[in-house]
Design an enzyme around this catalytic site. Sequence first.
Site, short mmCIF file in Angstrom:
data_model
loop_
_atom_site.label_atom_id
_atom_site.label_comp_id
_atom_site.label_asym_id
_atom_site.label_seq_id
_atom_site.Cartn_x
_atom_site.Cartn_y
_atom_site.Cartn_z
N TYR A 253 -7.72 -9.29 40.58
CA TYR A 253 -6.91 -10.19 39.78
C TYR A 253 -6.35 -11.31 40.66
O TYR A 253 -6.98 -11.75 41.60
CB TYR A 253 -5.85 -9.41 38.97
CG TYR A 253 -5.42 -10.24 37.80
CD1 TYR A 253 -6.34 -10.57 36.79
CD2 TYR A 253 -4.17 -10.80 37.74
CE1 TYR A 253 -6.00 -11.42 35.76
CE2 TYR A 253 -3.82 -11.65 36.70
CZ TYR A 253 -4.75 -11.96 35.72
OH TYR A 253 -4.42 -12.82 34.71
N ARG B 235 -4.78 -22.72 29.28
CA ARG B 235 -3.96 -22.88 30.50
C ARG B 235 -4.17 -21.64 31.34
O ARG B 235 -3.50 -20.65 31.18
CB ARG B 235 -2.48 -23.06 30.11
CG ARG B 235 -1.60 -23.58 31.20
CD ARG B 235 -1.12 -22.49 32.17
NE ARG B 235 -0.24 -21.54 31.55
CZ ARG B 235 -0.33 -20.21 31.77
NH1 ARG B 235 -1.24 -19.70 32.56
NH2 ARG B 235 0.52 -19.40 31.17
N LYS C 1 -7.63 -8.90 33.45
CA LYS C 1 -6.38 -8.39 32.89
C LYS C 1 -6.57 -6.97 32.36
O LYS C 1 -5.74 -6.08 32.58
CB LYS C 1 -6.00 -9.32 31.74
CG LYS C 1 -4.59 -9.70 31.56
CD LYS C 1 -3.92 -10.45 32.60
CE LYS C 1 -2.43 -10.31 32.54
NZ LYS C 1 -1.68 -11.33 33.21
N GLU D 18 -3.44 -14.26 26.07
CA GLU D 18 -3.27 -14.53 27.51
C GLU D 18 -3.74 -15.94 27.85
O GLU D 18 -4.82 -16.35 27.46
CB GLU D 18 -4.12 -13.50 28.29
CG GLU D 18 -3.98 -13.58 29.79
CD GLU D 18 -2.63 -13.11 30.28
OE1 GLU D 18 -2.08 -12.15 29.72
OE2 GLU D 18 -2.11 -13.71 31.24
N ASP D 19 -2.91 -16.67 28.57
CA ASP D 19 -3.28 -17.97 29.16
C ASP D 19 -3.73 -19.02 28.12
O ASP D 19 -4.73 -19.71 28.31
CB ASP D 19 -4.33 -17.79 30.27
CG ASP D 19 -3.66 -17.33 31.57
OD1 ASP D 19 -2.45 -17.06 31.56
OD2 ASP D 19 -4.36 -17.24 32.59
N ASP E 60 1.31 -11.94 26.73
CA ASP E 60 1.78 -11.49 28.05
C ASP E 60 2.47 -12.61 28.83
O ASP E 60 3.43 -12.34 29.56
CB ASP E 60 0.59 -10.95 28.84
CG ASP E 60 1.04 -10.47 30.20
OD1 ASP E 60 1.97 -9.66 30.24
OD2 ASP E 60 0.48 -10.92 31.20
N ASP E 61 2.01 -13.85 28.69
CA ASP E 61 2.67 -14.95 29.43
C ASP E 61 4.10 -15.13 28.95
O ASP E 61 4.98 -15.47 29.73
CB ASP E 61 1.91 -16.27 29.22
CG ASP E 61 0.48 -16.14 29.67
OD1 ASP E 61 0.27 -15.87 30.86
OD2 ASP E 61 -0.41 -16.27 28.82
N ASN F 119 1.87 -19.42 39.87
CA ASN F 119 0.74 -19.00 40.66
C ASN F 119 -0.48 -19.82 40.24
O ASN F 119 -0.39 -20.54 39.25
CB ASN F 119 0.50 -17.47 40.51
CG ASN F 119 0.37 -17.04 39.05
OD1 ASN F 119 -0.25 -17.76 38.26
ND2 ASN F 119 0.91 -15.89 38.71
P1 NAI Z 1 3.15 -24.21 30.73
O1 NAI Z 1 2.10 -25.21 31.02
O2 NAI Z 1 3.34 -23.68 29.36
O3 NAI Z 1 4.59 -24.80 31.19
C1 NAI Z 1 4.81 -25.50 32.39
C2 NAI Z 1 6.20 -26.12 32.31
O4 NAI Z 1 6.48 -26.75 33.57
C3 NAI Z 1 6.36 -27.19 31.24
O5 NAI Z 1 7.60 -27.07 30.62
C4 NAI Z 1 6.33 -28.50 32.04
O6 NAI Z 1 7.05 -29.55 31.43
C5 NAI Z 1 6.98 -28.07 33.32
N1 NAI Z 1 6.64 -28.94 34.43
C6 NAI Z 1 5.43 -29.42 34.78
N2 NAI Z 1 5.55 -30.27 35.83
C7 NAI Z 1 6.85 -30.29 36.14
C8 NAI Z 1 7.60 -31.00 37.12
N3 NAI Z 1 7.00 -31.81 37.99
N4 NAI Z 1 8.93 -30.82 37.16
C9 NAI Z 1 9.54 -30.00 36.28
N5 NAI Z 1 8.89 -29.30 35.34
C10 NAI Z 1 7.55 -29.46 35.27
O7 NAI Z 1 2.88 -23.01 31.74
P2 NAI Z 1 3.46 -21.53 31.65
O8 NAI Z 1 2.57 -20.67 30.83
O9 NAI Z 1 4.88 -21.56 31.28
O10 NAI Z 1 3.27 -21.05 33.16
C11 NAI Z 1 4.00 -21.66 34.19
C12 NAI Z 1 3.65 -21.00 35.51
O11 NAI Z 1 4.10 -19.66 35.49
C13 NAI Z 1 2.13 -20.97 35.82
O12 NAI Z 1 1.93 -21.31 37.17
C14 NAI Z 1 1.78 -19.55 35.61
O13 NAI Z 1 0.72 -19.18 36.46
C15 NAI Z 1 3.06 -18.86 36.00
N6 NAI Z 1 3.14 -17.54 35.44
C16 NAI Z 1 3.47 -16.53 36.30
C17 NAI Z 1 3.47 -15.25 35.89
C18 NAI Z 1 3.87 -14.17 36.82
O14 NAI Z 1 3.55 -13.04 36.64
N7 NAI Z 1 4.60 -14.47 37.84
C19 NAI Z 1 3.02 -14.91 34.51
C20 NAI Z 1 2.78 -16.05 33.64
C21 NAI Z 1 2.81 -17.32 34.12
#
Ligand code: NAI
Length: 550
Positions: free
Chosen positions: A94, A147, A165, A236-237, A259-260, A399
């Site tokens: 993963y 995404r 997953k 997912e994603d 899950d997200d 990530n």
């Molecule tokens: P998304 O695309 O739905 O949201 C991203 C957010 O970040 C949006 O609100 C956007 O406006 C904001 N953003 C983008 N550029 C920005 C900037 N320069 N300054 C401030 N805000 C900014 O993505 P999602 O699904 O919310 O995922 C976000 C991150 O979280 C991804 O990298 C994902 O891989 C990670 N993630 C981590 C998990 C974990 O287990 N730790 C699980 C799920 C997601």
Amino acid sequence: MTTSKHGIDVLLEPSLNKSTAFTEDEKQLLGIVGLVPDVTESEDLQLSRVMLQLGHKTTDLDRYIYLANLLDHDETLFYRTIMSDPARFLPIVYDPTIGEVCLKFGHLYRQARGMYLSITRRGKVKEVLRNWPQKDVRFICVTDGGRILGLGDLGANGAGIPIGKLQLYTACAGVPPQYLLPMYLDAGTNNEQYLHDPLYLGLRKTRPSKEDLYSFVDEFVDAVQEVFPKCCIHFEDWTGVDAVHLLERYRDKYCIYNDDVQGTAGIVLAGMINAAKIKGTKLSDEKYLFLGAGSAGIGLANLLCSALVEEGLTLEQAQSKVYMFDINGLLESTRTDLVDFQQVYAHKHAPTRDFVAAIESIRPTTIIGASTIGGAFNQKVIESMSRINERPVILALSNPTEKAECTPEQAYTWSKGKAIYASGVQFPPVKFGGKTYLPGQANNFYIFPAIGMAIFATQASRVTDELFIEAARAVADQVPPDLLQQGLLYPPQSNILESEIQTAARVAKLVFDSGLARVSAPLTDMVSFIREHAYTPEYKQVVAEVAAAA
Ligand code: NAI
């Protein structure tokens, strides 16, 4: 295990194949004498050969390809390998390796796994689902590639995500693999690079309107209810907006979750519970500022508010403790570009696009990065948090690795050892000021496999937020006090199966208590009940159907 397969067909079926471990009796009865080497090896010996071969691979991508090939031939040996050392193998099957796999999916492709359902099949989705050989499917993990991780729209290249997953359902929590179906819903992609790549495996057209996409997803979700009535659908994603909207669309009608939105929220909540334990506070004593208000950020904010309500706050009081900042600056009440689910976090505040200024003004105790922007928590951000807080809580969740808002080394160095830190990917321990810090990985693989196992064992009819809050508490409770003092917010990965069985047992109890189970409550204790349902990566005796009848 009884099979109607015979001869070479036994060896071509990964769930039956034991490669070099068939007994003489099995070889005779199954007609495979001479088709495999004339030995009967132990599973440990087989595993040592796998380790030897993996030792010759020089990159994690090569190790992933080797393991994928092993799974195509011998499912038990594959799971035996990854379950023998989860801390080593989870990052290969993963995240982070899966990110590279998805970027190159069409180029690396060797053999189909799971299902590929294109929007061109509208009107015939049920028929397509019936092509899947297993009739009792309990989980479908589905993406539209909208995404993928923090990598954006990868279209059909995102098909690697549901595959990986679902492997974690089995490896981390023991959900038997035969009930799991990875699914890619192909509605096109807006990724120009892939649209022009001759080896791309998806539809060569841009994404449809939201109405078209949602009507396709409606048909898919309805068809699943009919073809696989005991199935839970794990989204997912998807892009943030689709993730939140599709969850709202189905969550009260069907057994589904995202899950997200919910899994990430659960694991981060577990970290917040333990950060509060380290500080000697309660969740409701803290103030939270998010960087990123997409599916992960909003899902977490909502679950956090539910947990704060369980601590005694009203929903309005809970929401007033949560601030959010996105690509256009602080979410505040004069913003006109916010979608419905973001508006509750848009408080009265002067507009600002400066994150440090927002910190200085709001004075959060915890910052949470879910922005996909690597390095966004720079030195100024960490120093500002450290000036305001004795123990600033820094959660850098994005990530893959290069997208993390800051590394643990940066957080500990810039905060002079004060930060309580976790990230979305695994980082090694950090030495600072003569002390060793253990950064935790706030990866939802602590949560969703355990939730999956609880749903599988109880045949739950719905997946509620309360189940994720209970899972978060169960995960948090499993970090021993000495490791908590070293800053570790999550249980060690080396013991993940045992940890998730404990978590699944607590979630299963809540499923029964809430009246959501579709089986009778067990007479045994809940941990034994979960263990009874768990897969173990051991070969079962294979018996030919004809011989069994005779
Ligand atoms: P998304 O695309 O739905 O949201 C991203 C957010 O970040 C949006 O609100 C956007 O406006 C904001 N953003 C983008 N550029 C920005 C900037 N320069 N300054 C401030 N805000 C900014 O993505 P999602 O699904 O919310 O995922 C976000 C991150 O979280 C991804 O990298 C994902 O891989 C990670 N993630 C981590 C998990 C974990 O287990 N730790 C699980 C799920 C997601």
